[in-house]
Motif scaffolding. Structure first.
Motif, short mmCIF file in Angstrom:
data_model
loop_
_atom_site.label_atom_id
_atom_site.label_comp_id
_atom_site.label_asym_id
_atom_site.label_seq_id
_atom_site.Cartn_x
_atom_site.Cartn_y
_atom_site.Cartn_z
N THR A 120 26.77 45.57 25.94
CA THR A 120 25.70 44.58 26.08
C THR A 120 25.68 44.00 27.49
O THR A 120 24.60 43.80 28.07
CB THR A 120 25.85 43.47 25.03
OG1 THR A 120 25.78 44.06 23.72
CG2 THR A 120 24.78 42.40 25.17
N ALA A 121 26.84 43.73 28.05
CA ALA A 121 26.90 43.22 29.42
C ALA A 121 26.28 44.22 30.40
O ALA A 121 25.50 43.83 31.28
CB ALA A 121 28.34 42.90 29.80
N ARG A 122 26.63 45.48 30.26
CA ARG A 122 26.10 46.50 31.17
C ARG A 122 24.58 46.63 31.04
O ARG A 122 23.86 46.64 32.04
CB ARG A 122 26.76 47.85 30.90
CG ARG A 122 28.21 47.93 31.34
CD ARG A 122 28.85 49.23 30.84
NE ARG A 122 30.22 49.36 31.25
CZ ARG A 122 30.62 50.05 32.32
NH1 ARG A 122 29.74 50.65 33.09
NH2 ARG A 122 31.89 50.13 32.62
N VAL A 123 24.10 46.75 29.81
CA VAL A 123 22.66 46.90 29.58
C VAL A 123 21.94 45.64 30.03
O VAL A 123 20.89 45.71 30.68
CB VAL A 123 22.37 47.23 28.10
CG1 VAL A 123 20.87 47.15 27.80
CG2 VAL A 123 22.91 48.62 27.75
N GLY A 124 22.49 44.47 29.71
CA GLY A 124 21.88 43.22 30.13
C GLY A 124 21.73 43.13 31.64
O GLY A 124 20.70 42.70 32.16
N LEU A 127 18.98 45.26 32.79
CA LEU A 127 17.68 44.67 32.45
C LEU A 127 17.33 43.46 33.31
O LEU A 127 16.25 42.89 33.18
CB LEU A 127 17.64 44.29 30.97
CG LEU A 127 17.62 45.46 29.98
CD1 LEU A 127 17.80 44.95 28.55
CD2 LEU A 127 16.34 46.27 30.12
N GLY A 128 18.27 43.05 34.17
CA GLY A 128 18.00 41.96 35.10
C GLY A 128 18.53 40.59 34.71
O GLY A 128 18.26 39.61 35.40
N TYR A 129 19.31 40.52 33.64
CA TYR A 129 19.91 39.24 33.26
C TYR A 129 21.12 38.95 34.13
O TYR A 129 21.84 39.86 34.53
CB TYR A 129 20.36 39.25 31.80
CG TYR A 129 19.24 39.37 30.81
CD1 TYR A 129 18.50 38.25 30.42
CD2 TYR A 129 18.91 40.60 30.25
CE1 TYR A 129 17.47 38.37 29.51
CE2 TYR A 129 17.88 40.72 29.33
CZ TYR A 129 17.16 39.60 28.97
OH TYR A 129 16.14 39.72 28.07
N GLU A 130 21.37 37.68 34.38
CA GLU A 130 22.64 37.24 34.95
C GLU A 130 23.62 37.21 33.78
O GLU A 130 23.34 36.59 32.75
CB GLU A 130 22.50 35.86 35.57
CG GLU A 130 23.78 35.31 36.14
CD GLU A 130 23.66 33.88 36.64
OE1 GLU A 130 24.72 33.28 36.89
OE2 GLU A 130 22.53 33.36 36.75
N ILE A 131 24.76 37.86 33.94
CA ILE A 131 25.72 38.01 32.84
C ILE A 131 27.02 37.31 33.16
O ILE A 131 27.60 37.51 34.24
CB ILE A 131 26.02 39.50 32.56
CG1 ILE A 131 24.74 40.29 32.31
CG2 ILE A 131 27.03 39.66 31.43
CD1 ILE A 131 24.02 39.97 31.03
N GLU A 132 27.50 36.51 32.21
CA GLU A 132 28.85 35.97 32.25
C GLU A 132 29.58 36.51 31.02
O GLU A 132 29.10 36.35 29.89
CB GLU A 132 28.86 34.44 32.28
CG GLU A 132 28.31 33.90 33.58
CD GLU A 132 28.43 32.40 33.74
OE1 GLU A 132 29.03 31.74 32.87
OE2 GLU A 132 27.92 31.89 34.75
#
Length: 180
Positions: A120-124, A127-132
């Motif tokens: 999910t982190a990788r796909v997110g 997709l352009g999300y900032e991921i923590e």
């Protein structure tokens, strides 16, 4: 409305019915997960739960195990999405929901560190999300190396996940970093 959502991925009874289920790290994980949920609520972030579904076995809705674990602090207005692939965003309606809510930042937590949470982190990120990625609010289990058959422990799996995600797909965090 804040632009941040906490994803609580696959924290479901199904795992307790798999042969690799292990209580060794579970109590510590439970505390961290609910601490993170509490922080999200204080900050006004959306808290979103995701359940993994398969056609058969303990991840099949027919099994009766595709339900959130009882320890979770789920409120009546928290959304629950169902997924059929490893990442929580695609084919679940979650990405579309986040876009409609103008959410740009995702906080990742849940079960399994190196599988659905990492994916999910990788796909997110793609997709352009900032991921923590909140590593201590994820849970995983020992695995066996396919070449040596040696057991790879939980801490080594988490360390590897942090190594490959950090500064590429996510910012790695610990729960205490969210303390007010």
């Amino acid at each position: 409305m804040t632009a941040t959502a906490l994803l609580v991925i696959d924290v479901q009874e199904s795992f307790k019915h798999r042969d690799y289920w292990n209580e060794a790290y579970f109590a510590q994980y439970q505390a961290k997960q609910n601490q993170l949920i509490s922080h999200a609520r204080q900050k006004g972030w959306q808290v979103i739960f995701v359940l993994h579904n398969e056609e058969s076995g303990v991840f099949s809705p027919a099994s009766g195990y595709v339900r959130l674990m009882d320890f979770l602090d789920k409120q009546a207005d928290d959304l629950v999405f169902n997924k059929h692939v490893h990442n929580a965003l695609l084919e679940s309606g979650l990405h579309e929901h986040l876009q409609a809510q103008q959410i740009t930042k995702l906080i990742i937590s849940g079960i399994r560190t190196e599988q659905c949470c990492e994916t999910t982190a990788r796909v997110g990120s793609d997709l352009g999300y900032e991921i923590e990625f909140v590593v201590d609010a994820t849970l995983t289990f020992p695995m066996h190396d396919p070449f040596t058959q040696q057991e790879v422990g939980v801490e080594e799996i988490k360390q590897r996940t942090c190594l490959v995600l950090n500064k590429r797909f996510a910012t790695i965090r610990r729960t205490e970093e969210y303390a007010d």
